[in-house]
Every structure is written in C-alpha cells, then in structure tokens.
Write a protein that holds these residues in place. Structure first.
Motif, PDB file in Angstrom:
ATOM      1  N   UNK A 226      -2.724   9.341  -4.542  1.00 33.62           N
ATOM      2  CA  UNK A 226      -2.066  10.280  -3.636  1.00 33.62           C
ATOM      3  C   UNK A 226      -0.574   9.973  -3.548  1.00 33.62           C
ATOM      4  N   UNK A 227      -0.186   8.740  -3.817  1.00 36.50           N
ATOM      5  CA  UNK A 227       1.223   8.360  -3.726  1.00 36.50           C
ATOM      6  C   UNK A 227       2.087   9.047  -4.786  1.00 36.50           C
ATOM      7  N   UNK A 228       1.471   9.649  -5.796  1.00 37.54           N
ATOM      8  CA  UNK A 228       2.220  10.368  -6.820  1.00 37.54           C
ATOM      9  C   UNK A 228       2.638  11.761  -6.353  1.00 37.54           C
ATOM     10  N   UNK A 229       2.090  12.200  -5.233  1.00 35.23           N
ATOM     11  CA  UNK A 229       2.470  13.509  -4.702  1.00 35.23           C
ATOM     12  C   UNK A 229       3.902  13.474  -4.183  1.00 35.23           C
ATOM     13  N   UNK A 230       4.530  14.651  -4.139  1.00 34.62           N
ATOM     14  CA  UNK A 230       5.904  14.757  -3.685  1.00 34.62           C
ATOM     15  C   UNK A 230       5.983  15.559  -2.402  1.00 34.62           C
ATOM     16  N   UNK A 231       7.033  15.352  -1.601  1.00 32.99           N
ATOM     17  CA  UNK A 231       7.202  16.150  -0.385  1.00 32.99           C
ATOM     18  C   UNK A 231       7.136  17.644  -0.703  1.00 32.99           C
ATOM     19  N   UNK A 232       6.337  18.355   0.094  1.00 33.37           N
ATOM     20  CA  UNK A 232       6.155  19.784  -0.120  1.00 33.37           C
ATOM     21  C   UNK A 232       4.885  20.131  -0.872  1.00 33.37           C
TER      22      UNK A 232
ATOM     23  N   UNK B  70       0.849  -1.191   0.000  1.00 31.77           N
ATOM     24  CA  UNK B  70       0.000   0.000   0.000  1.00 31.77           C
ATOM     25  C   UNK B  70       0.882   1.238   0.000  1.00 31.77           C
ATOM     26  N   UNK B  71       0.547   2.191  -0.856  1.00 30.43           N
ATOM     27  CA  UNK B  71       1.337   3.406  -0.956  1.00 30.43           C
ATOM     28  C   UNK B  71       0.520   4.607  -0.518  1.00 30.43           C
ATOM     29  N   UNK B  72       1.203   5.632  -0.045  1.00 27.93           N
ATOM     30  CA  UNK B  72       0.513   6.831   0.386  1.00 27.93           C
ATOM     31  C   UNK B  72       1.490   7.908   0.772  1.00 27.93           C
ATOM     32  N   UNK B  73       0.995   8.891   1.532  1.00 27.08           N
ATOM     33  CA  UNK B  73       1.841   9.990   2.002  1.00 27.08           C
ATOM     34  C   UNK B  73       1.532  10.292   3.461  1.00 27.08           C
ATOM     35  N   UNK B  74       2.540  10.799   4.142  1.00 25.61           N
ATOM     36  CA  UNK B  74       2.387  11.302   5.505  1.00 25.61           C
ATOM     37  C   UNK B  74       2.454  12.816   5.440  1.00 25.61           C
TER      38      UNK B  74
END
Length: 417
Positions: A193-199, A170-174
């Motif tokens: 949402x996992x395609x998003x980048x930090x920032x 499972x992929x995602x972001x914090x």
C-alpha cells in the motif's frame, strides 16, 4: 451452473498458502507473546540499562522498549495500555532497572533488517520498570487486548490517499477519512500500500488494530489503524455459480467486458448472492487477487459485492476453505444410483442417488468398490449427513452424506476412513 472439484495441492500452492498462513499467524501471535512464554522455559532477570527508544508494533501503539545494557541493545515488550504512562515517566535517556521474563536459552540475532520482525516477536516480557523517581509494574491481562485479530478483519472501500506515512520502518498511507493503513512489516507484498500516491483511490481488506485507553501513539488524529490487503475492483454480470464435488456452492464466475473471472465465497453466502444474480443487473465486486491455484479450484476471494444501492460484505478470511466447518447427524439413505461424478482422470468423486442424495467418495470406495457401483443399481448408505447452514445452497437441494457403510447387493462394506 458449473461443478468443480478440489484436487491435491501442489508444491507451489502449499508455499503460497503457508506464506499467507504464517503472515496471519504473526499478526495474531505478536500481541499474545506475553503469555506464550509461559509455555516455554523462562527465567526472571533483573537488569539495568538506559532507554534508547520506544517501538510501536503492531499498529501505531508503543509496546516495546529498547534499552542498552552492558554495551548491547535489548528489547522488552509491555502492555500497550500502559504505554502513555511508561513513556511519560521513563523518557528516552532515562537510566532504569527492569524486571523481565526471558526465554532460556535466549536467541541472538545478527544485525539484519530482514530479521527485525523476529526480534520483536521474541522480545522479553517486561514485568516492572523503575528509575530514581518512578516505578511501574506491568499488568498483563487476558482480556479484549489479547483477542484474536482474526475477529477484527475489516473492509475499507473507495479510500483516497491523503499522504504517505513511515513509522519505525513501517510504511503505509493515511486516507482522507483518517484511516491509517500500514504495509505488513513481517512479509513482503506484491502490491504494498505504501506504493500508492496521494490522490489514488484504493480498496483494502485488513486487520484493524484497536485503539485503547492508556496507549501512546506515533501518529495523532487517526480514526482507525489497519494492516494492508489491497483488493481489486471489477464490474460485470454474474455468469454462473460454482459447486464443489460434494455439490455445495462455493463460488461464482463474473463476466466482465473483457474476461470471465472465477472467485470463491463462503458457502453460507450462496443464497444472498443468488438473489443478487436473479436481478440480472451489473454488479461491482471487490476481490482479493491472491490466487491459491486455479488447478485446485481455489480462486481469488470475493470480499464485497455492490448491487444497486446494496453492498454485501464478507469480512472474514476463508483462504483454501470456502466450505467451512459443519455439524452432522447420523442417517440412513437408500436409492438408485443416478450417476457417478468423476474427475478428469476418471477418479470417483461422488455418487448421486435419485438426484436427492450425494455420497462423498473416498479412496477406500474408489479402490475397493468402484467396479460394484453402476448406474441404476440400488444401494444403501449409512453415515453422517451434513446439516445445512443458513445461506448455503446444495446442488439440486440434495442431502450430502459422508459414508461410513455402503450396502450393495445385500453385502455390507465399511468405508469409513
């Protein structure tokens, strides 16, 4: 103001709606699987094996044990509230005896990553587990742990990505506010949402997975765990409101700098949105870009609107049904036909009496009585009058009738379908 009418959905619409429905169904059905087996043929099995790993699903709480038995890997689901205890007493590599409740016949799957979610969904239910040192019985409870996830739909606006996360596939972001948002592992998404980048800054409307005592987590220090549902942010002014063929307000159009965007909202939000519109000030709207089908007048879903320092949130799903369910009371109305509301093909949608009553037309009225219904004619209608909910707006404040009987020129016609 503008009036719209719903048409029969086409094949592409049904496919889109079914995809969204199935996705939501599995989010709900997965935690309930321990009880769903009571409704199908099952058998109790005593098996031996070696624990290979623990799997979190849904969210980050461990709730499935994978073990090897007779050269094959098997899965068994346990109550997540006992996860910490089970993981501590039966670490990976432990030889165990398990009592499980299993479907009959048991479904076998090829080793296909695309079917992993189905294997999780159809996992056996763990009743007890023991080793040479420890023994635990599973306690399946029909309580808040199994509450429908439809009640846990939450908005998270203006979130900033702190880091990317990957857990058991499972992929995602914090986010910087320690919200963990995971892609839907059961179905592909156009904008994961996992395609998003930090920032990156983003906005989300998803299911919140509750964090409970006794659970063991794959990620620590998380304040909330949610499924993904990326929203689009846009700024403009409310141009007009949209009404169904029965005169109920269920949408608006927003004039941005470059385009006019139409979107739906639940009917009981109409009053509050009209108060915002009267301010004649720019607003910011967050909406789900999932488009059902513009031809059916089911538009993207408005989930939040910001006007000045006030934010109005719609934290529930209403795909395909912004009107919602209603209660009715039996009533009799009389009046003069002011006009007939037709669609582009000339099909009768509704009948207005004295601008005070709207009668919803149906196929029976269209086919049998269309020639008898003329502007200016006095008629009587008997049927169910819709009870208005707080917050709803009906065009011209008219009563909305679902007819059972029409009286035209002294002749009664039963029109209930």
């Amino acid at each position: 103001m503008a009036s719209v009418g719903f048409q029969t959905p086409g094949r592409s619409l049904l496919k889109k709606v079914m995809t969204r429905f199935i996705c939501l169904f599995y989010l709900i059905a997965l935690p309930l699987f321990g009880y769903s087996q009571k409704k199908v043929k099952v058998e109790l099995l005593q098996v031996e094996g070696v624990i290979e790993k623990y799997i979190p699903t849904p969210g980050i709480a461990y709730s499935i044990v994978q073990y090897s038995s007779q050269g094959q890997s098997e899965l068994a689901r346990f109550p997540s509230r006992q996860g910490r205890e089970i993981l501590q007493q039966f670490p990976v590599g432990t030889s165990v005896k398990l009592s499980v409740k299993s479907r009959v016949p048991k479904i076998k799957f090829e080793d296909d990553p695309k079917r992993t979610w189905l294997r999780y969904f159809l996992a056996d239910s763990l009743l007890s587990i023991q080793s040479n040192k420890n023994s635990i019985s599973c306690h399946w409870k029909k309580d808040g742990e199994l509450t429908s996830l439809f009640r846990n739909r939450k908005l998270s606006l203006e979130q900033k990505v702190k880091s990317k996360i990957e857990i058991e596939g499972s992929k995602g972001v914090l986010t910087e506010s320690n919200i963990l948002i995971l892609d839907n592992s059961f179905f592909s998404q156009e904008k994961p949402v996992s395609k998003l980048r930090p920032g990156d800054i983003f906005h989300n409307f998803g299911t919140e997975f509750p964090l409970r005592d006794g659970e063991a987590y794959t990620v620590q220090g998380v304040s909330r765990v949610m499924s993904s549902g990326l929203l689009t942010k846009v700024t403009g002014t409310i141009h007009s409101f949209l009404y169904k063929q029965n005169g109920v307000c269920i949408g608006l159009s927003l004039q941005t700098e470059n385009e006019l965007i139409r979107m739906n909202f639940p009917a009981d939000f109409a009053t509050r949105l009209m108060i915002i519109e009267k301010l004649k000030q720019p607003v910011t709207i967050y909406y789900d870009p999932f488009v059902v089908d513009i031809k059916t007048f089911l538009f993207p879903s408005l989930q939040a609107i910001v006007s000045g320092s006030d934010t109005l949130k719609v934290e529930r799903d209403f795909y395909g049904d912004p009107d919602g369910k209603h209660e009715f009371l039996f009533a009799t109305k009389r009046g003069q036909i002011k006009n007939l509301v037709l669609d582009k093909k000339g099909k009768l949608l509704s009948i207005r009496l004295n601008n005070e009553v709207l009668i919803e037309a149906n196929e029976k009225i269209q086919q049998q009585l269309r020639n008898l219904l003329k502007k200016g004619k006095q008629i009587e209608v008997q049927g169910n009058e819709r009870i208005k909910k707080d917050g709803e707006v009906y065009e011209n404040n008219q009563a909305v009738m679902v007819p059972k009987k029409l009286v035209i020129d002294g002749v009664e016609f039963l029109v209930d379908q």
